[in-house]
Scaffold this active site. Structure first.
Site, PDB file in Angstrom:
ATOM      1  N   GLU A 260       0.834  -1.193   0.000  1.00  0.00           N
ATOM      2  CA  GLU A 260       0.000   0.000   0.000  1.00  0.00           C
ATOM      3  C   GLU A 260       0.874   1.251   0.000  1.00  0.00           C
ATOM      4  OE1 GLU A 260      -2.883  -0.345   3.195  1.00  0.00           O
ATOM      5  OE2 GLU A 260      -3.672  -2.212   2.366  1.00  0.00           O
ATOM      6  N   HIS A 283      -7.785   1.700   2.029  1.00  0.00           N
ATOM      7  CA  HIS A 283      -7.736   1.116   3.376  1.00  0.00           C
ATOM      8  C   HIS A 283      -8.524   1.974   4.373  1.00  0.00           C
ATOM      9  CE1 HIS A 283      -5.181  -1.753   6.005  1.00  0.00           C
ATOM     10  NE2 HIS A 283      -6.349  -1.529   6.567  1.00  0.00           N
TER      11      HIS A 283
HETATM   12  P1  NAI Z   1     -11.169 -11.500  14.136  1.00  0.00           P
HETATM   13  O1  NAI Z   1      -9.887 -11.981  14.695  1.00  0.00           O
HETATM   14  O2  NAI Z   1     -12.283 -11.144  15.033  1.00  0.00           O
HETATM   15  O3  NAI Z   1     -11.702 -12.568  13.072  1.00  0.00           O
HETATM   16  C1  NAI Z   1     -10.878 -13.264  12.173  1.00  0.00           C
HETATM   17  C2  NAI Z   1     -11.499 -14.624  11.966  1.00  0.00           C
HETATM   18  O4  NAI Z   1     -10.815 -15.301  10.912  1.00  0.00           O
HETATM   19  C3  NAI Z   1     -11.375 -15.538  13.196  1.00  0.00           C
HETATM   20  O5  NAI Z   1     -12.649 -16.041  13.533  1.00  0.00           O
HETATM   21  C4  NAI Z   1     -10.416 -16.638  12.740  1.00  0.00           C
HETATM   22  O6  NAI Z   1     -10.674 -17.882  13.353  1.00  0.00           O
HETATM   23  C5  NAI Z   1     -10.699 -16.670  11.263  1.00  0.00           C
HETATM   24  N1  NAI Z   1      -9.655 -17.263  10.436  1.00  0.00           N
HETATM   25  C6  NAI Z   1      -8.318 -17.232  10.614  1.00  0.00           C
HETATM   26  N2  NAI Z   1      -7.701 -17.869   9.586  1.00  0.00           N
HETATM   27  C7  NAI Z   1      -8.681 -18.300   8.758  1.00  0.00           C
HETATM   28  C8  NAI Z   1      -8.675 -19.016   7.531  1.00  0.00           C
HETATM   29  N3  NAI Z   1      -7.539 -19.397   6.947  1.00  0.00           N
HETATM   30  N4  NAI Z   1      -9.866 -19.323   6.972  1.00  0.00           N
HETATM   31  C9  NAI Z   1     -11.040 -18.957   7.556  1.00  0.00           C
HETATM   32  N5  NAI Z   1     -11.099 -18.261   8.730  1.00  0.00           N
HETATM   33  C10 NAI Z   1      -9.929 -17.932   9.302  1.00  0.00           C
HETATM   34  O7  NAI Z   1     -10.778 -10.234  13.210  1.00  0.00           O
HETATM   35  P2  NAI Z   1     -11.708  -9.041  12.754  1.00  0.00           P
HETATM   36  O8  NAI Z   1     -11.691  -7.964  13.774  1.00  0.00           O
HETATM   37  O9  NAI Z   1     -13.010  -9.576  12.304  1.00  0.00           O
HETATM   38  O10 NAI Z   1     -10.865  -8.502  11.492  1.00  0.00           O
HETATM   39  C11 NAI Z   1     -10.782  -9.276  10.307  1.00  0.00           C
HETATM   40  C12 NAI Z   1      -9.767  -8.658   9.360  1.00  0.00           C
HETATM   41  O11 NAI Z   1     -10.161  -7.336   8.993  1.00  0.00           O
HETATM   42  C13 NAI Z   1      -8.363  -8.556   9.937  1.00  0.00           C
HETATM   43  O12 NAI Z   1      -7.425  -8.929   8.936  1.00  0.00           O
HETATM   44  C14 NAI Z   1      -8.209  -7.075  10.209  1.00  0.00           C
HETATM   45  O13 NAI Z   1      -6.868  -6.679  10.140  1.00  0.00           O
HETATM   46  C15 NAI Z   1      -9.030  -6.476   9.082  1.00  0.00           C
HETATM   47  N6  NAI Z   1      -9.501  -5.118   9.304  1.00  0.00           N
HETATM   48  C16 NAI Z   1      -9.488  -4.245   8.249  1.00  0.00           C
HETATM   49  C17 NAI Z   1      -9.929  -2.950   8.402  1.00  0.00           C
HETATM   50  C18 NAI Z   1      -9.935  -2.016   7.240  1.00  0.00           C
HETATM   51  O14 NAI Z   1      -9.843  -0.809   7.446  1.00  0.00           O
HETATM   52  N7  NAI Z   1     -10.079  -2.496   6.029  1.00  0.00           N
HETATM   53  C19 NAI Z   1     -10.376  -2.443   9.711  1.00  0.00           C
HETATM   54  C20 NAI Z   1     -10.438  -3.469  10.733  1.00  0.00           C
HETATM   55  C21 NAI Z   1      -9.977  -4.743  10.528  1.00  0.00           C
END
Ligand code: NAI
Length: 400
Positions: A260, A283
């Site tokens: 990015e 982002h």
């Molecule tokens: P979280 O940790 O609550 O959920 C992630 C889920 O993915 C967990 O349930 C985990 O078990 C699952 N997981 C891990 N590896 C996996 C795989 N290979 N296949 C299927 N499931 C898998 O995280 P949250 O808060 O929901 O965030 C998700 C993503 O969004 C993160 O990468 C975070 O960095 C990103 N994010 C992006 C933002 C943006 O501005 N675009 C803002 C906030 C978060």
């Protein structure tokens, strides 16, 4: 009362939480400071609040010799020397949940826009064309949304999507409670084969690198839509480019990219630039006024809870102790090297000063131990000096 120093224009909601808890000695800076100025600003700080640009490195930690706790008013914490902070007995908190809803709303909005082919139609009208047609335009109602990663964001999207009348199927590497009528797919492959819209909400890193590659894309239904607002490395971009230009994938929305731009003036370098059926955003999935306000409140509350009760639940670098009601006259927060006999040493030190332990909770993380001790008796300055001077002690404080 503890001195609070806040950098980088942290939302006023944080100040409101501090004020309600009686903390009024607050110094604020509108930006991150260069190293020397930062160190000077940190000299008397007990509570430090930063966002992503303030580098709390080894030198900054050394300058902040009064610091008891650091709050990152953002999601990421790699701007802090987390290990160095732990070694000094300083817990670090962040706000992992505050922007969940903002991401969820963006994803659903993009799903609707892409199902209706709005990015292309918008462009055509701006270019002077009036392509009034229903061809290739669909409602979200009745379509299947496939959510990969059913954590905070994925599960929030699940309930919102059902309210729109979508069917939800999800895949997660951990067993998750399905919300509403959502259904867990038996595998990621099954999800990809069923979903009209696939959205990714997994963490970044090696285990999720390119999980959406050419093979995964070819499993998706012809005409399906892909949305990624998780981490850039999750999607193989050249493979997505090929699937979009061949028409196998009808549209995509990407908020995150493998590399990015580092500043506002640096353009994104991506083969997807210029494709009319692709929404590209910088982002900003979690970037809303509401999320900033929530972050201010969430982190400030964690800092106050730590100062008042010693609660470290949710700290990213520290043994986690939940909120525990105070049972004695005073509460001591003791951080020590995690070695045999540390707790016994602490307890006999307290006994030798006539302090009766009425409640005690310990948690360790391998390197350090953190123990909350409620005592009856007078915790004098002499007791604090004795505790702090003992070789097992890394840090010892009384709650506010
Ligand atoms: P979280 O940790 O609550 O959920 C992630 C889920 O993915 C967990 O349930 C985990 O078990 C699952 N997981 C891990 N590896 C996996 C795989 N290979 N296949 C299927 N499931 C898998 O995280 P949250 O808060 O929901 O965030 C998700 C993503 O969004 C993160 O990468 C975070 O960095 C990103 N994010 C992006 C933002 C943006 O501005 N675009 C803002 C906030 C978060």
């Amino acid at each position: 009362m503890a001195q609070i120093v806040l950098f980088e224009n942290i939302h006023a909601s944080a100040r409101a939480v501090f004020a309600a808890a009686g903390y009024t000695d607050i110094a604020t800076f509108s930006s991150a400071l260069p190293s020397a100025e930062l160190q000077a600003a940190l000299r008397d700080a007990e509570i430090v609040g930063i966002r992503s640009r303030t580098q709390m490195d080894r030198d900054a930690l050394a300058a902040a010799h009064n610091a008891r706790v650091i709050g990152c008013f953002c999601i990421g914490t790699n701007q802090v020397d987390l290990d160095g902070a732990m070694q000094r007995g300083i817990p670090v908190f962040n706000a992992p949940f505050s922007n969940t809803r903002s991401v969820a709303e963006l994803v659903l909005g993009e799903a609707i826009l892409l199902l209706r082919r709005i990015p292309e139609k918008n462009l055509r009208v701006h270019q002077g064309h009036w392509d009034k047609t229903a061809a290739g335009a669909f409602e979200a109602r009745g379509k299947t949304l496939g959510i990969i990663g059913y954590g905070n964001i994925g599960s929030q999207i699940s309930t919102l999507a059902e309210a729109l009348g979508m069917r939800v199927v999800f895949h997660d590497v951990e067993a998750k409670l399905p919300l509403g009528n959502a259904r867990a797919a038996t595998s990621m492959a099954e999800l990809l084969e069923q979903a009209d819209v696939v959205t990714l909400h997994v963490p970044g890193g090696k285990s999720t690198e390119n999980i959406i590659d050419a093979a995964a894309l070819s499993r998706m239904k012809r005409g399906a839509i892909l949305i990624n607002a998780s981490r850039g490395g999750v999607v193989d971009i050249p493979a997505l480019h090929a699937a979009l230009t061949s028409g196998h994938i009808a549209g995509a929305a990407l908020d995150v990219f493998p590399t990015e731009p580092k500043s506002a003036d640096e353009p994104l370098d991506s083969p997807l630039l210029g494709l009319p059926n692709v929404i590209l955003t910088p982002h900003i999935g979690g970037s809303t006024q509401e999320s900033q306000e929530n972050i201010g409140r969430e982190v400030a509350e964690k800092l106050v809870r730590f100062m008042e009760f010693g609660t470290t639940k949710g700290a990213v670098n520290f043994p986690e102790l939940p909120f525990i009601e105070q049972s004695g006259c005073a509460r001591l927060l003791h951080v020590h090297r995690n070695q045999p006999g540390a707790l016994a040493t602490l307890d006999s030190l307290l006994a030798s000063h006539g302090l009766n332990i009425v409640g005690q909770t310990l948690q360790t993380n391998g390197e350090i131990g953190y123990v909350l001790t409620d005592v009856d008796g007078d915790v004098t300055d002499a007791v604090m000096v004795a505790l702090r001077d003992h070789p097992i002690t890394i840090r010892c404080d009384r709650t506010a």
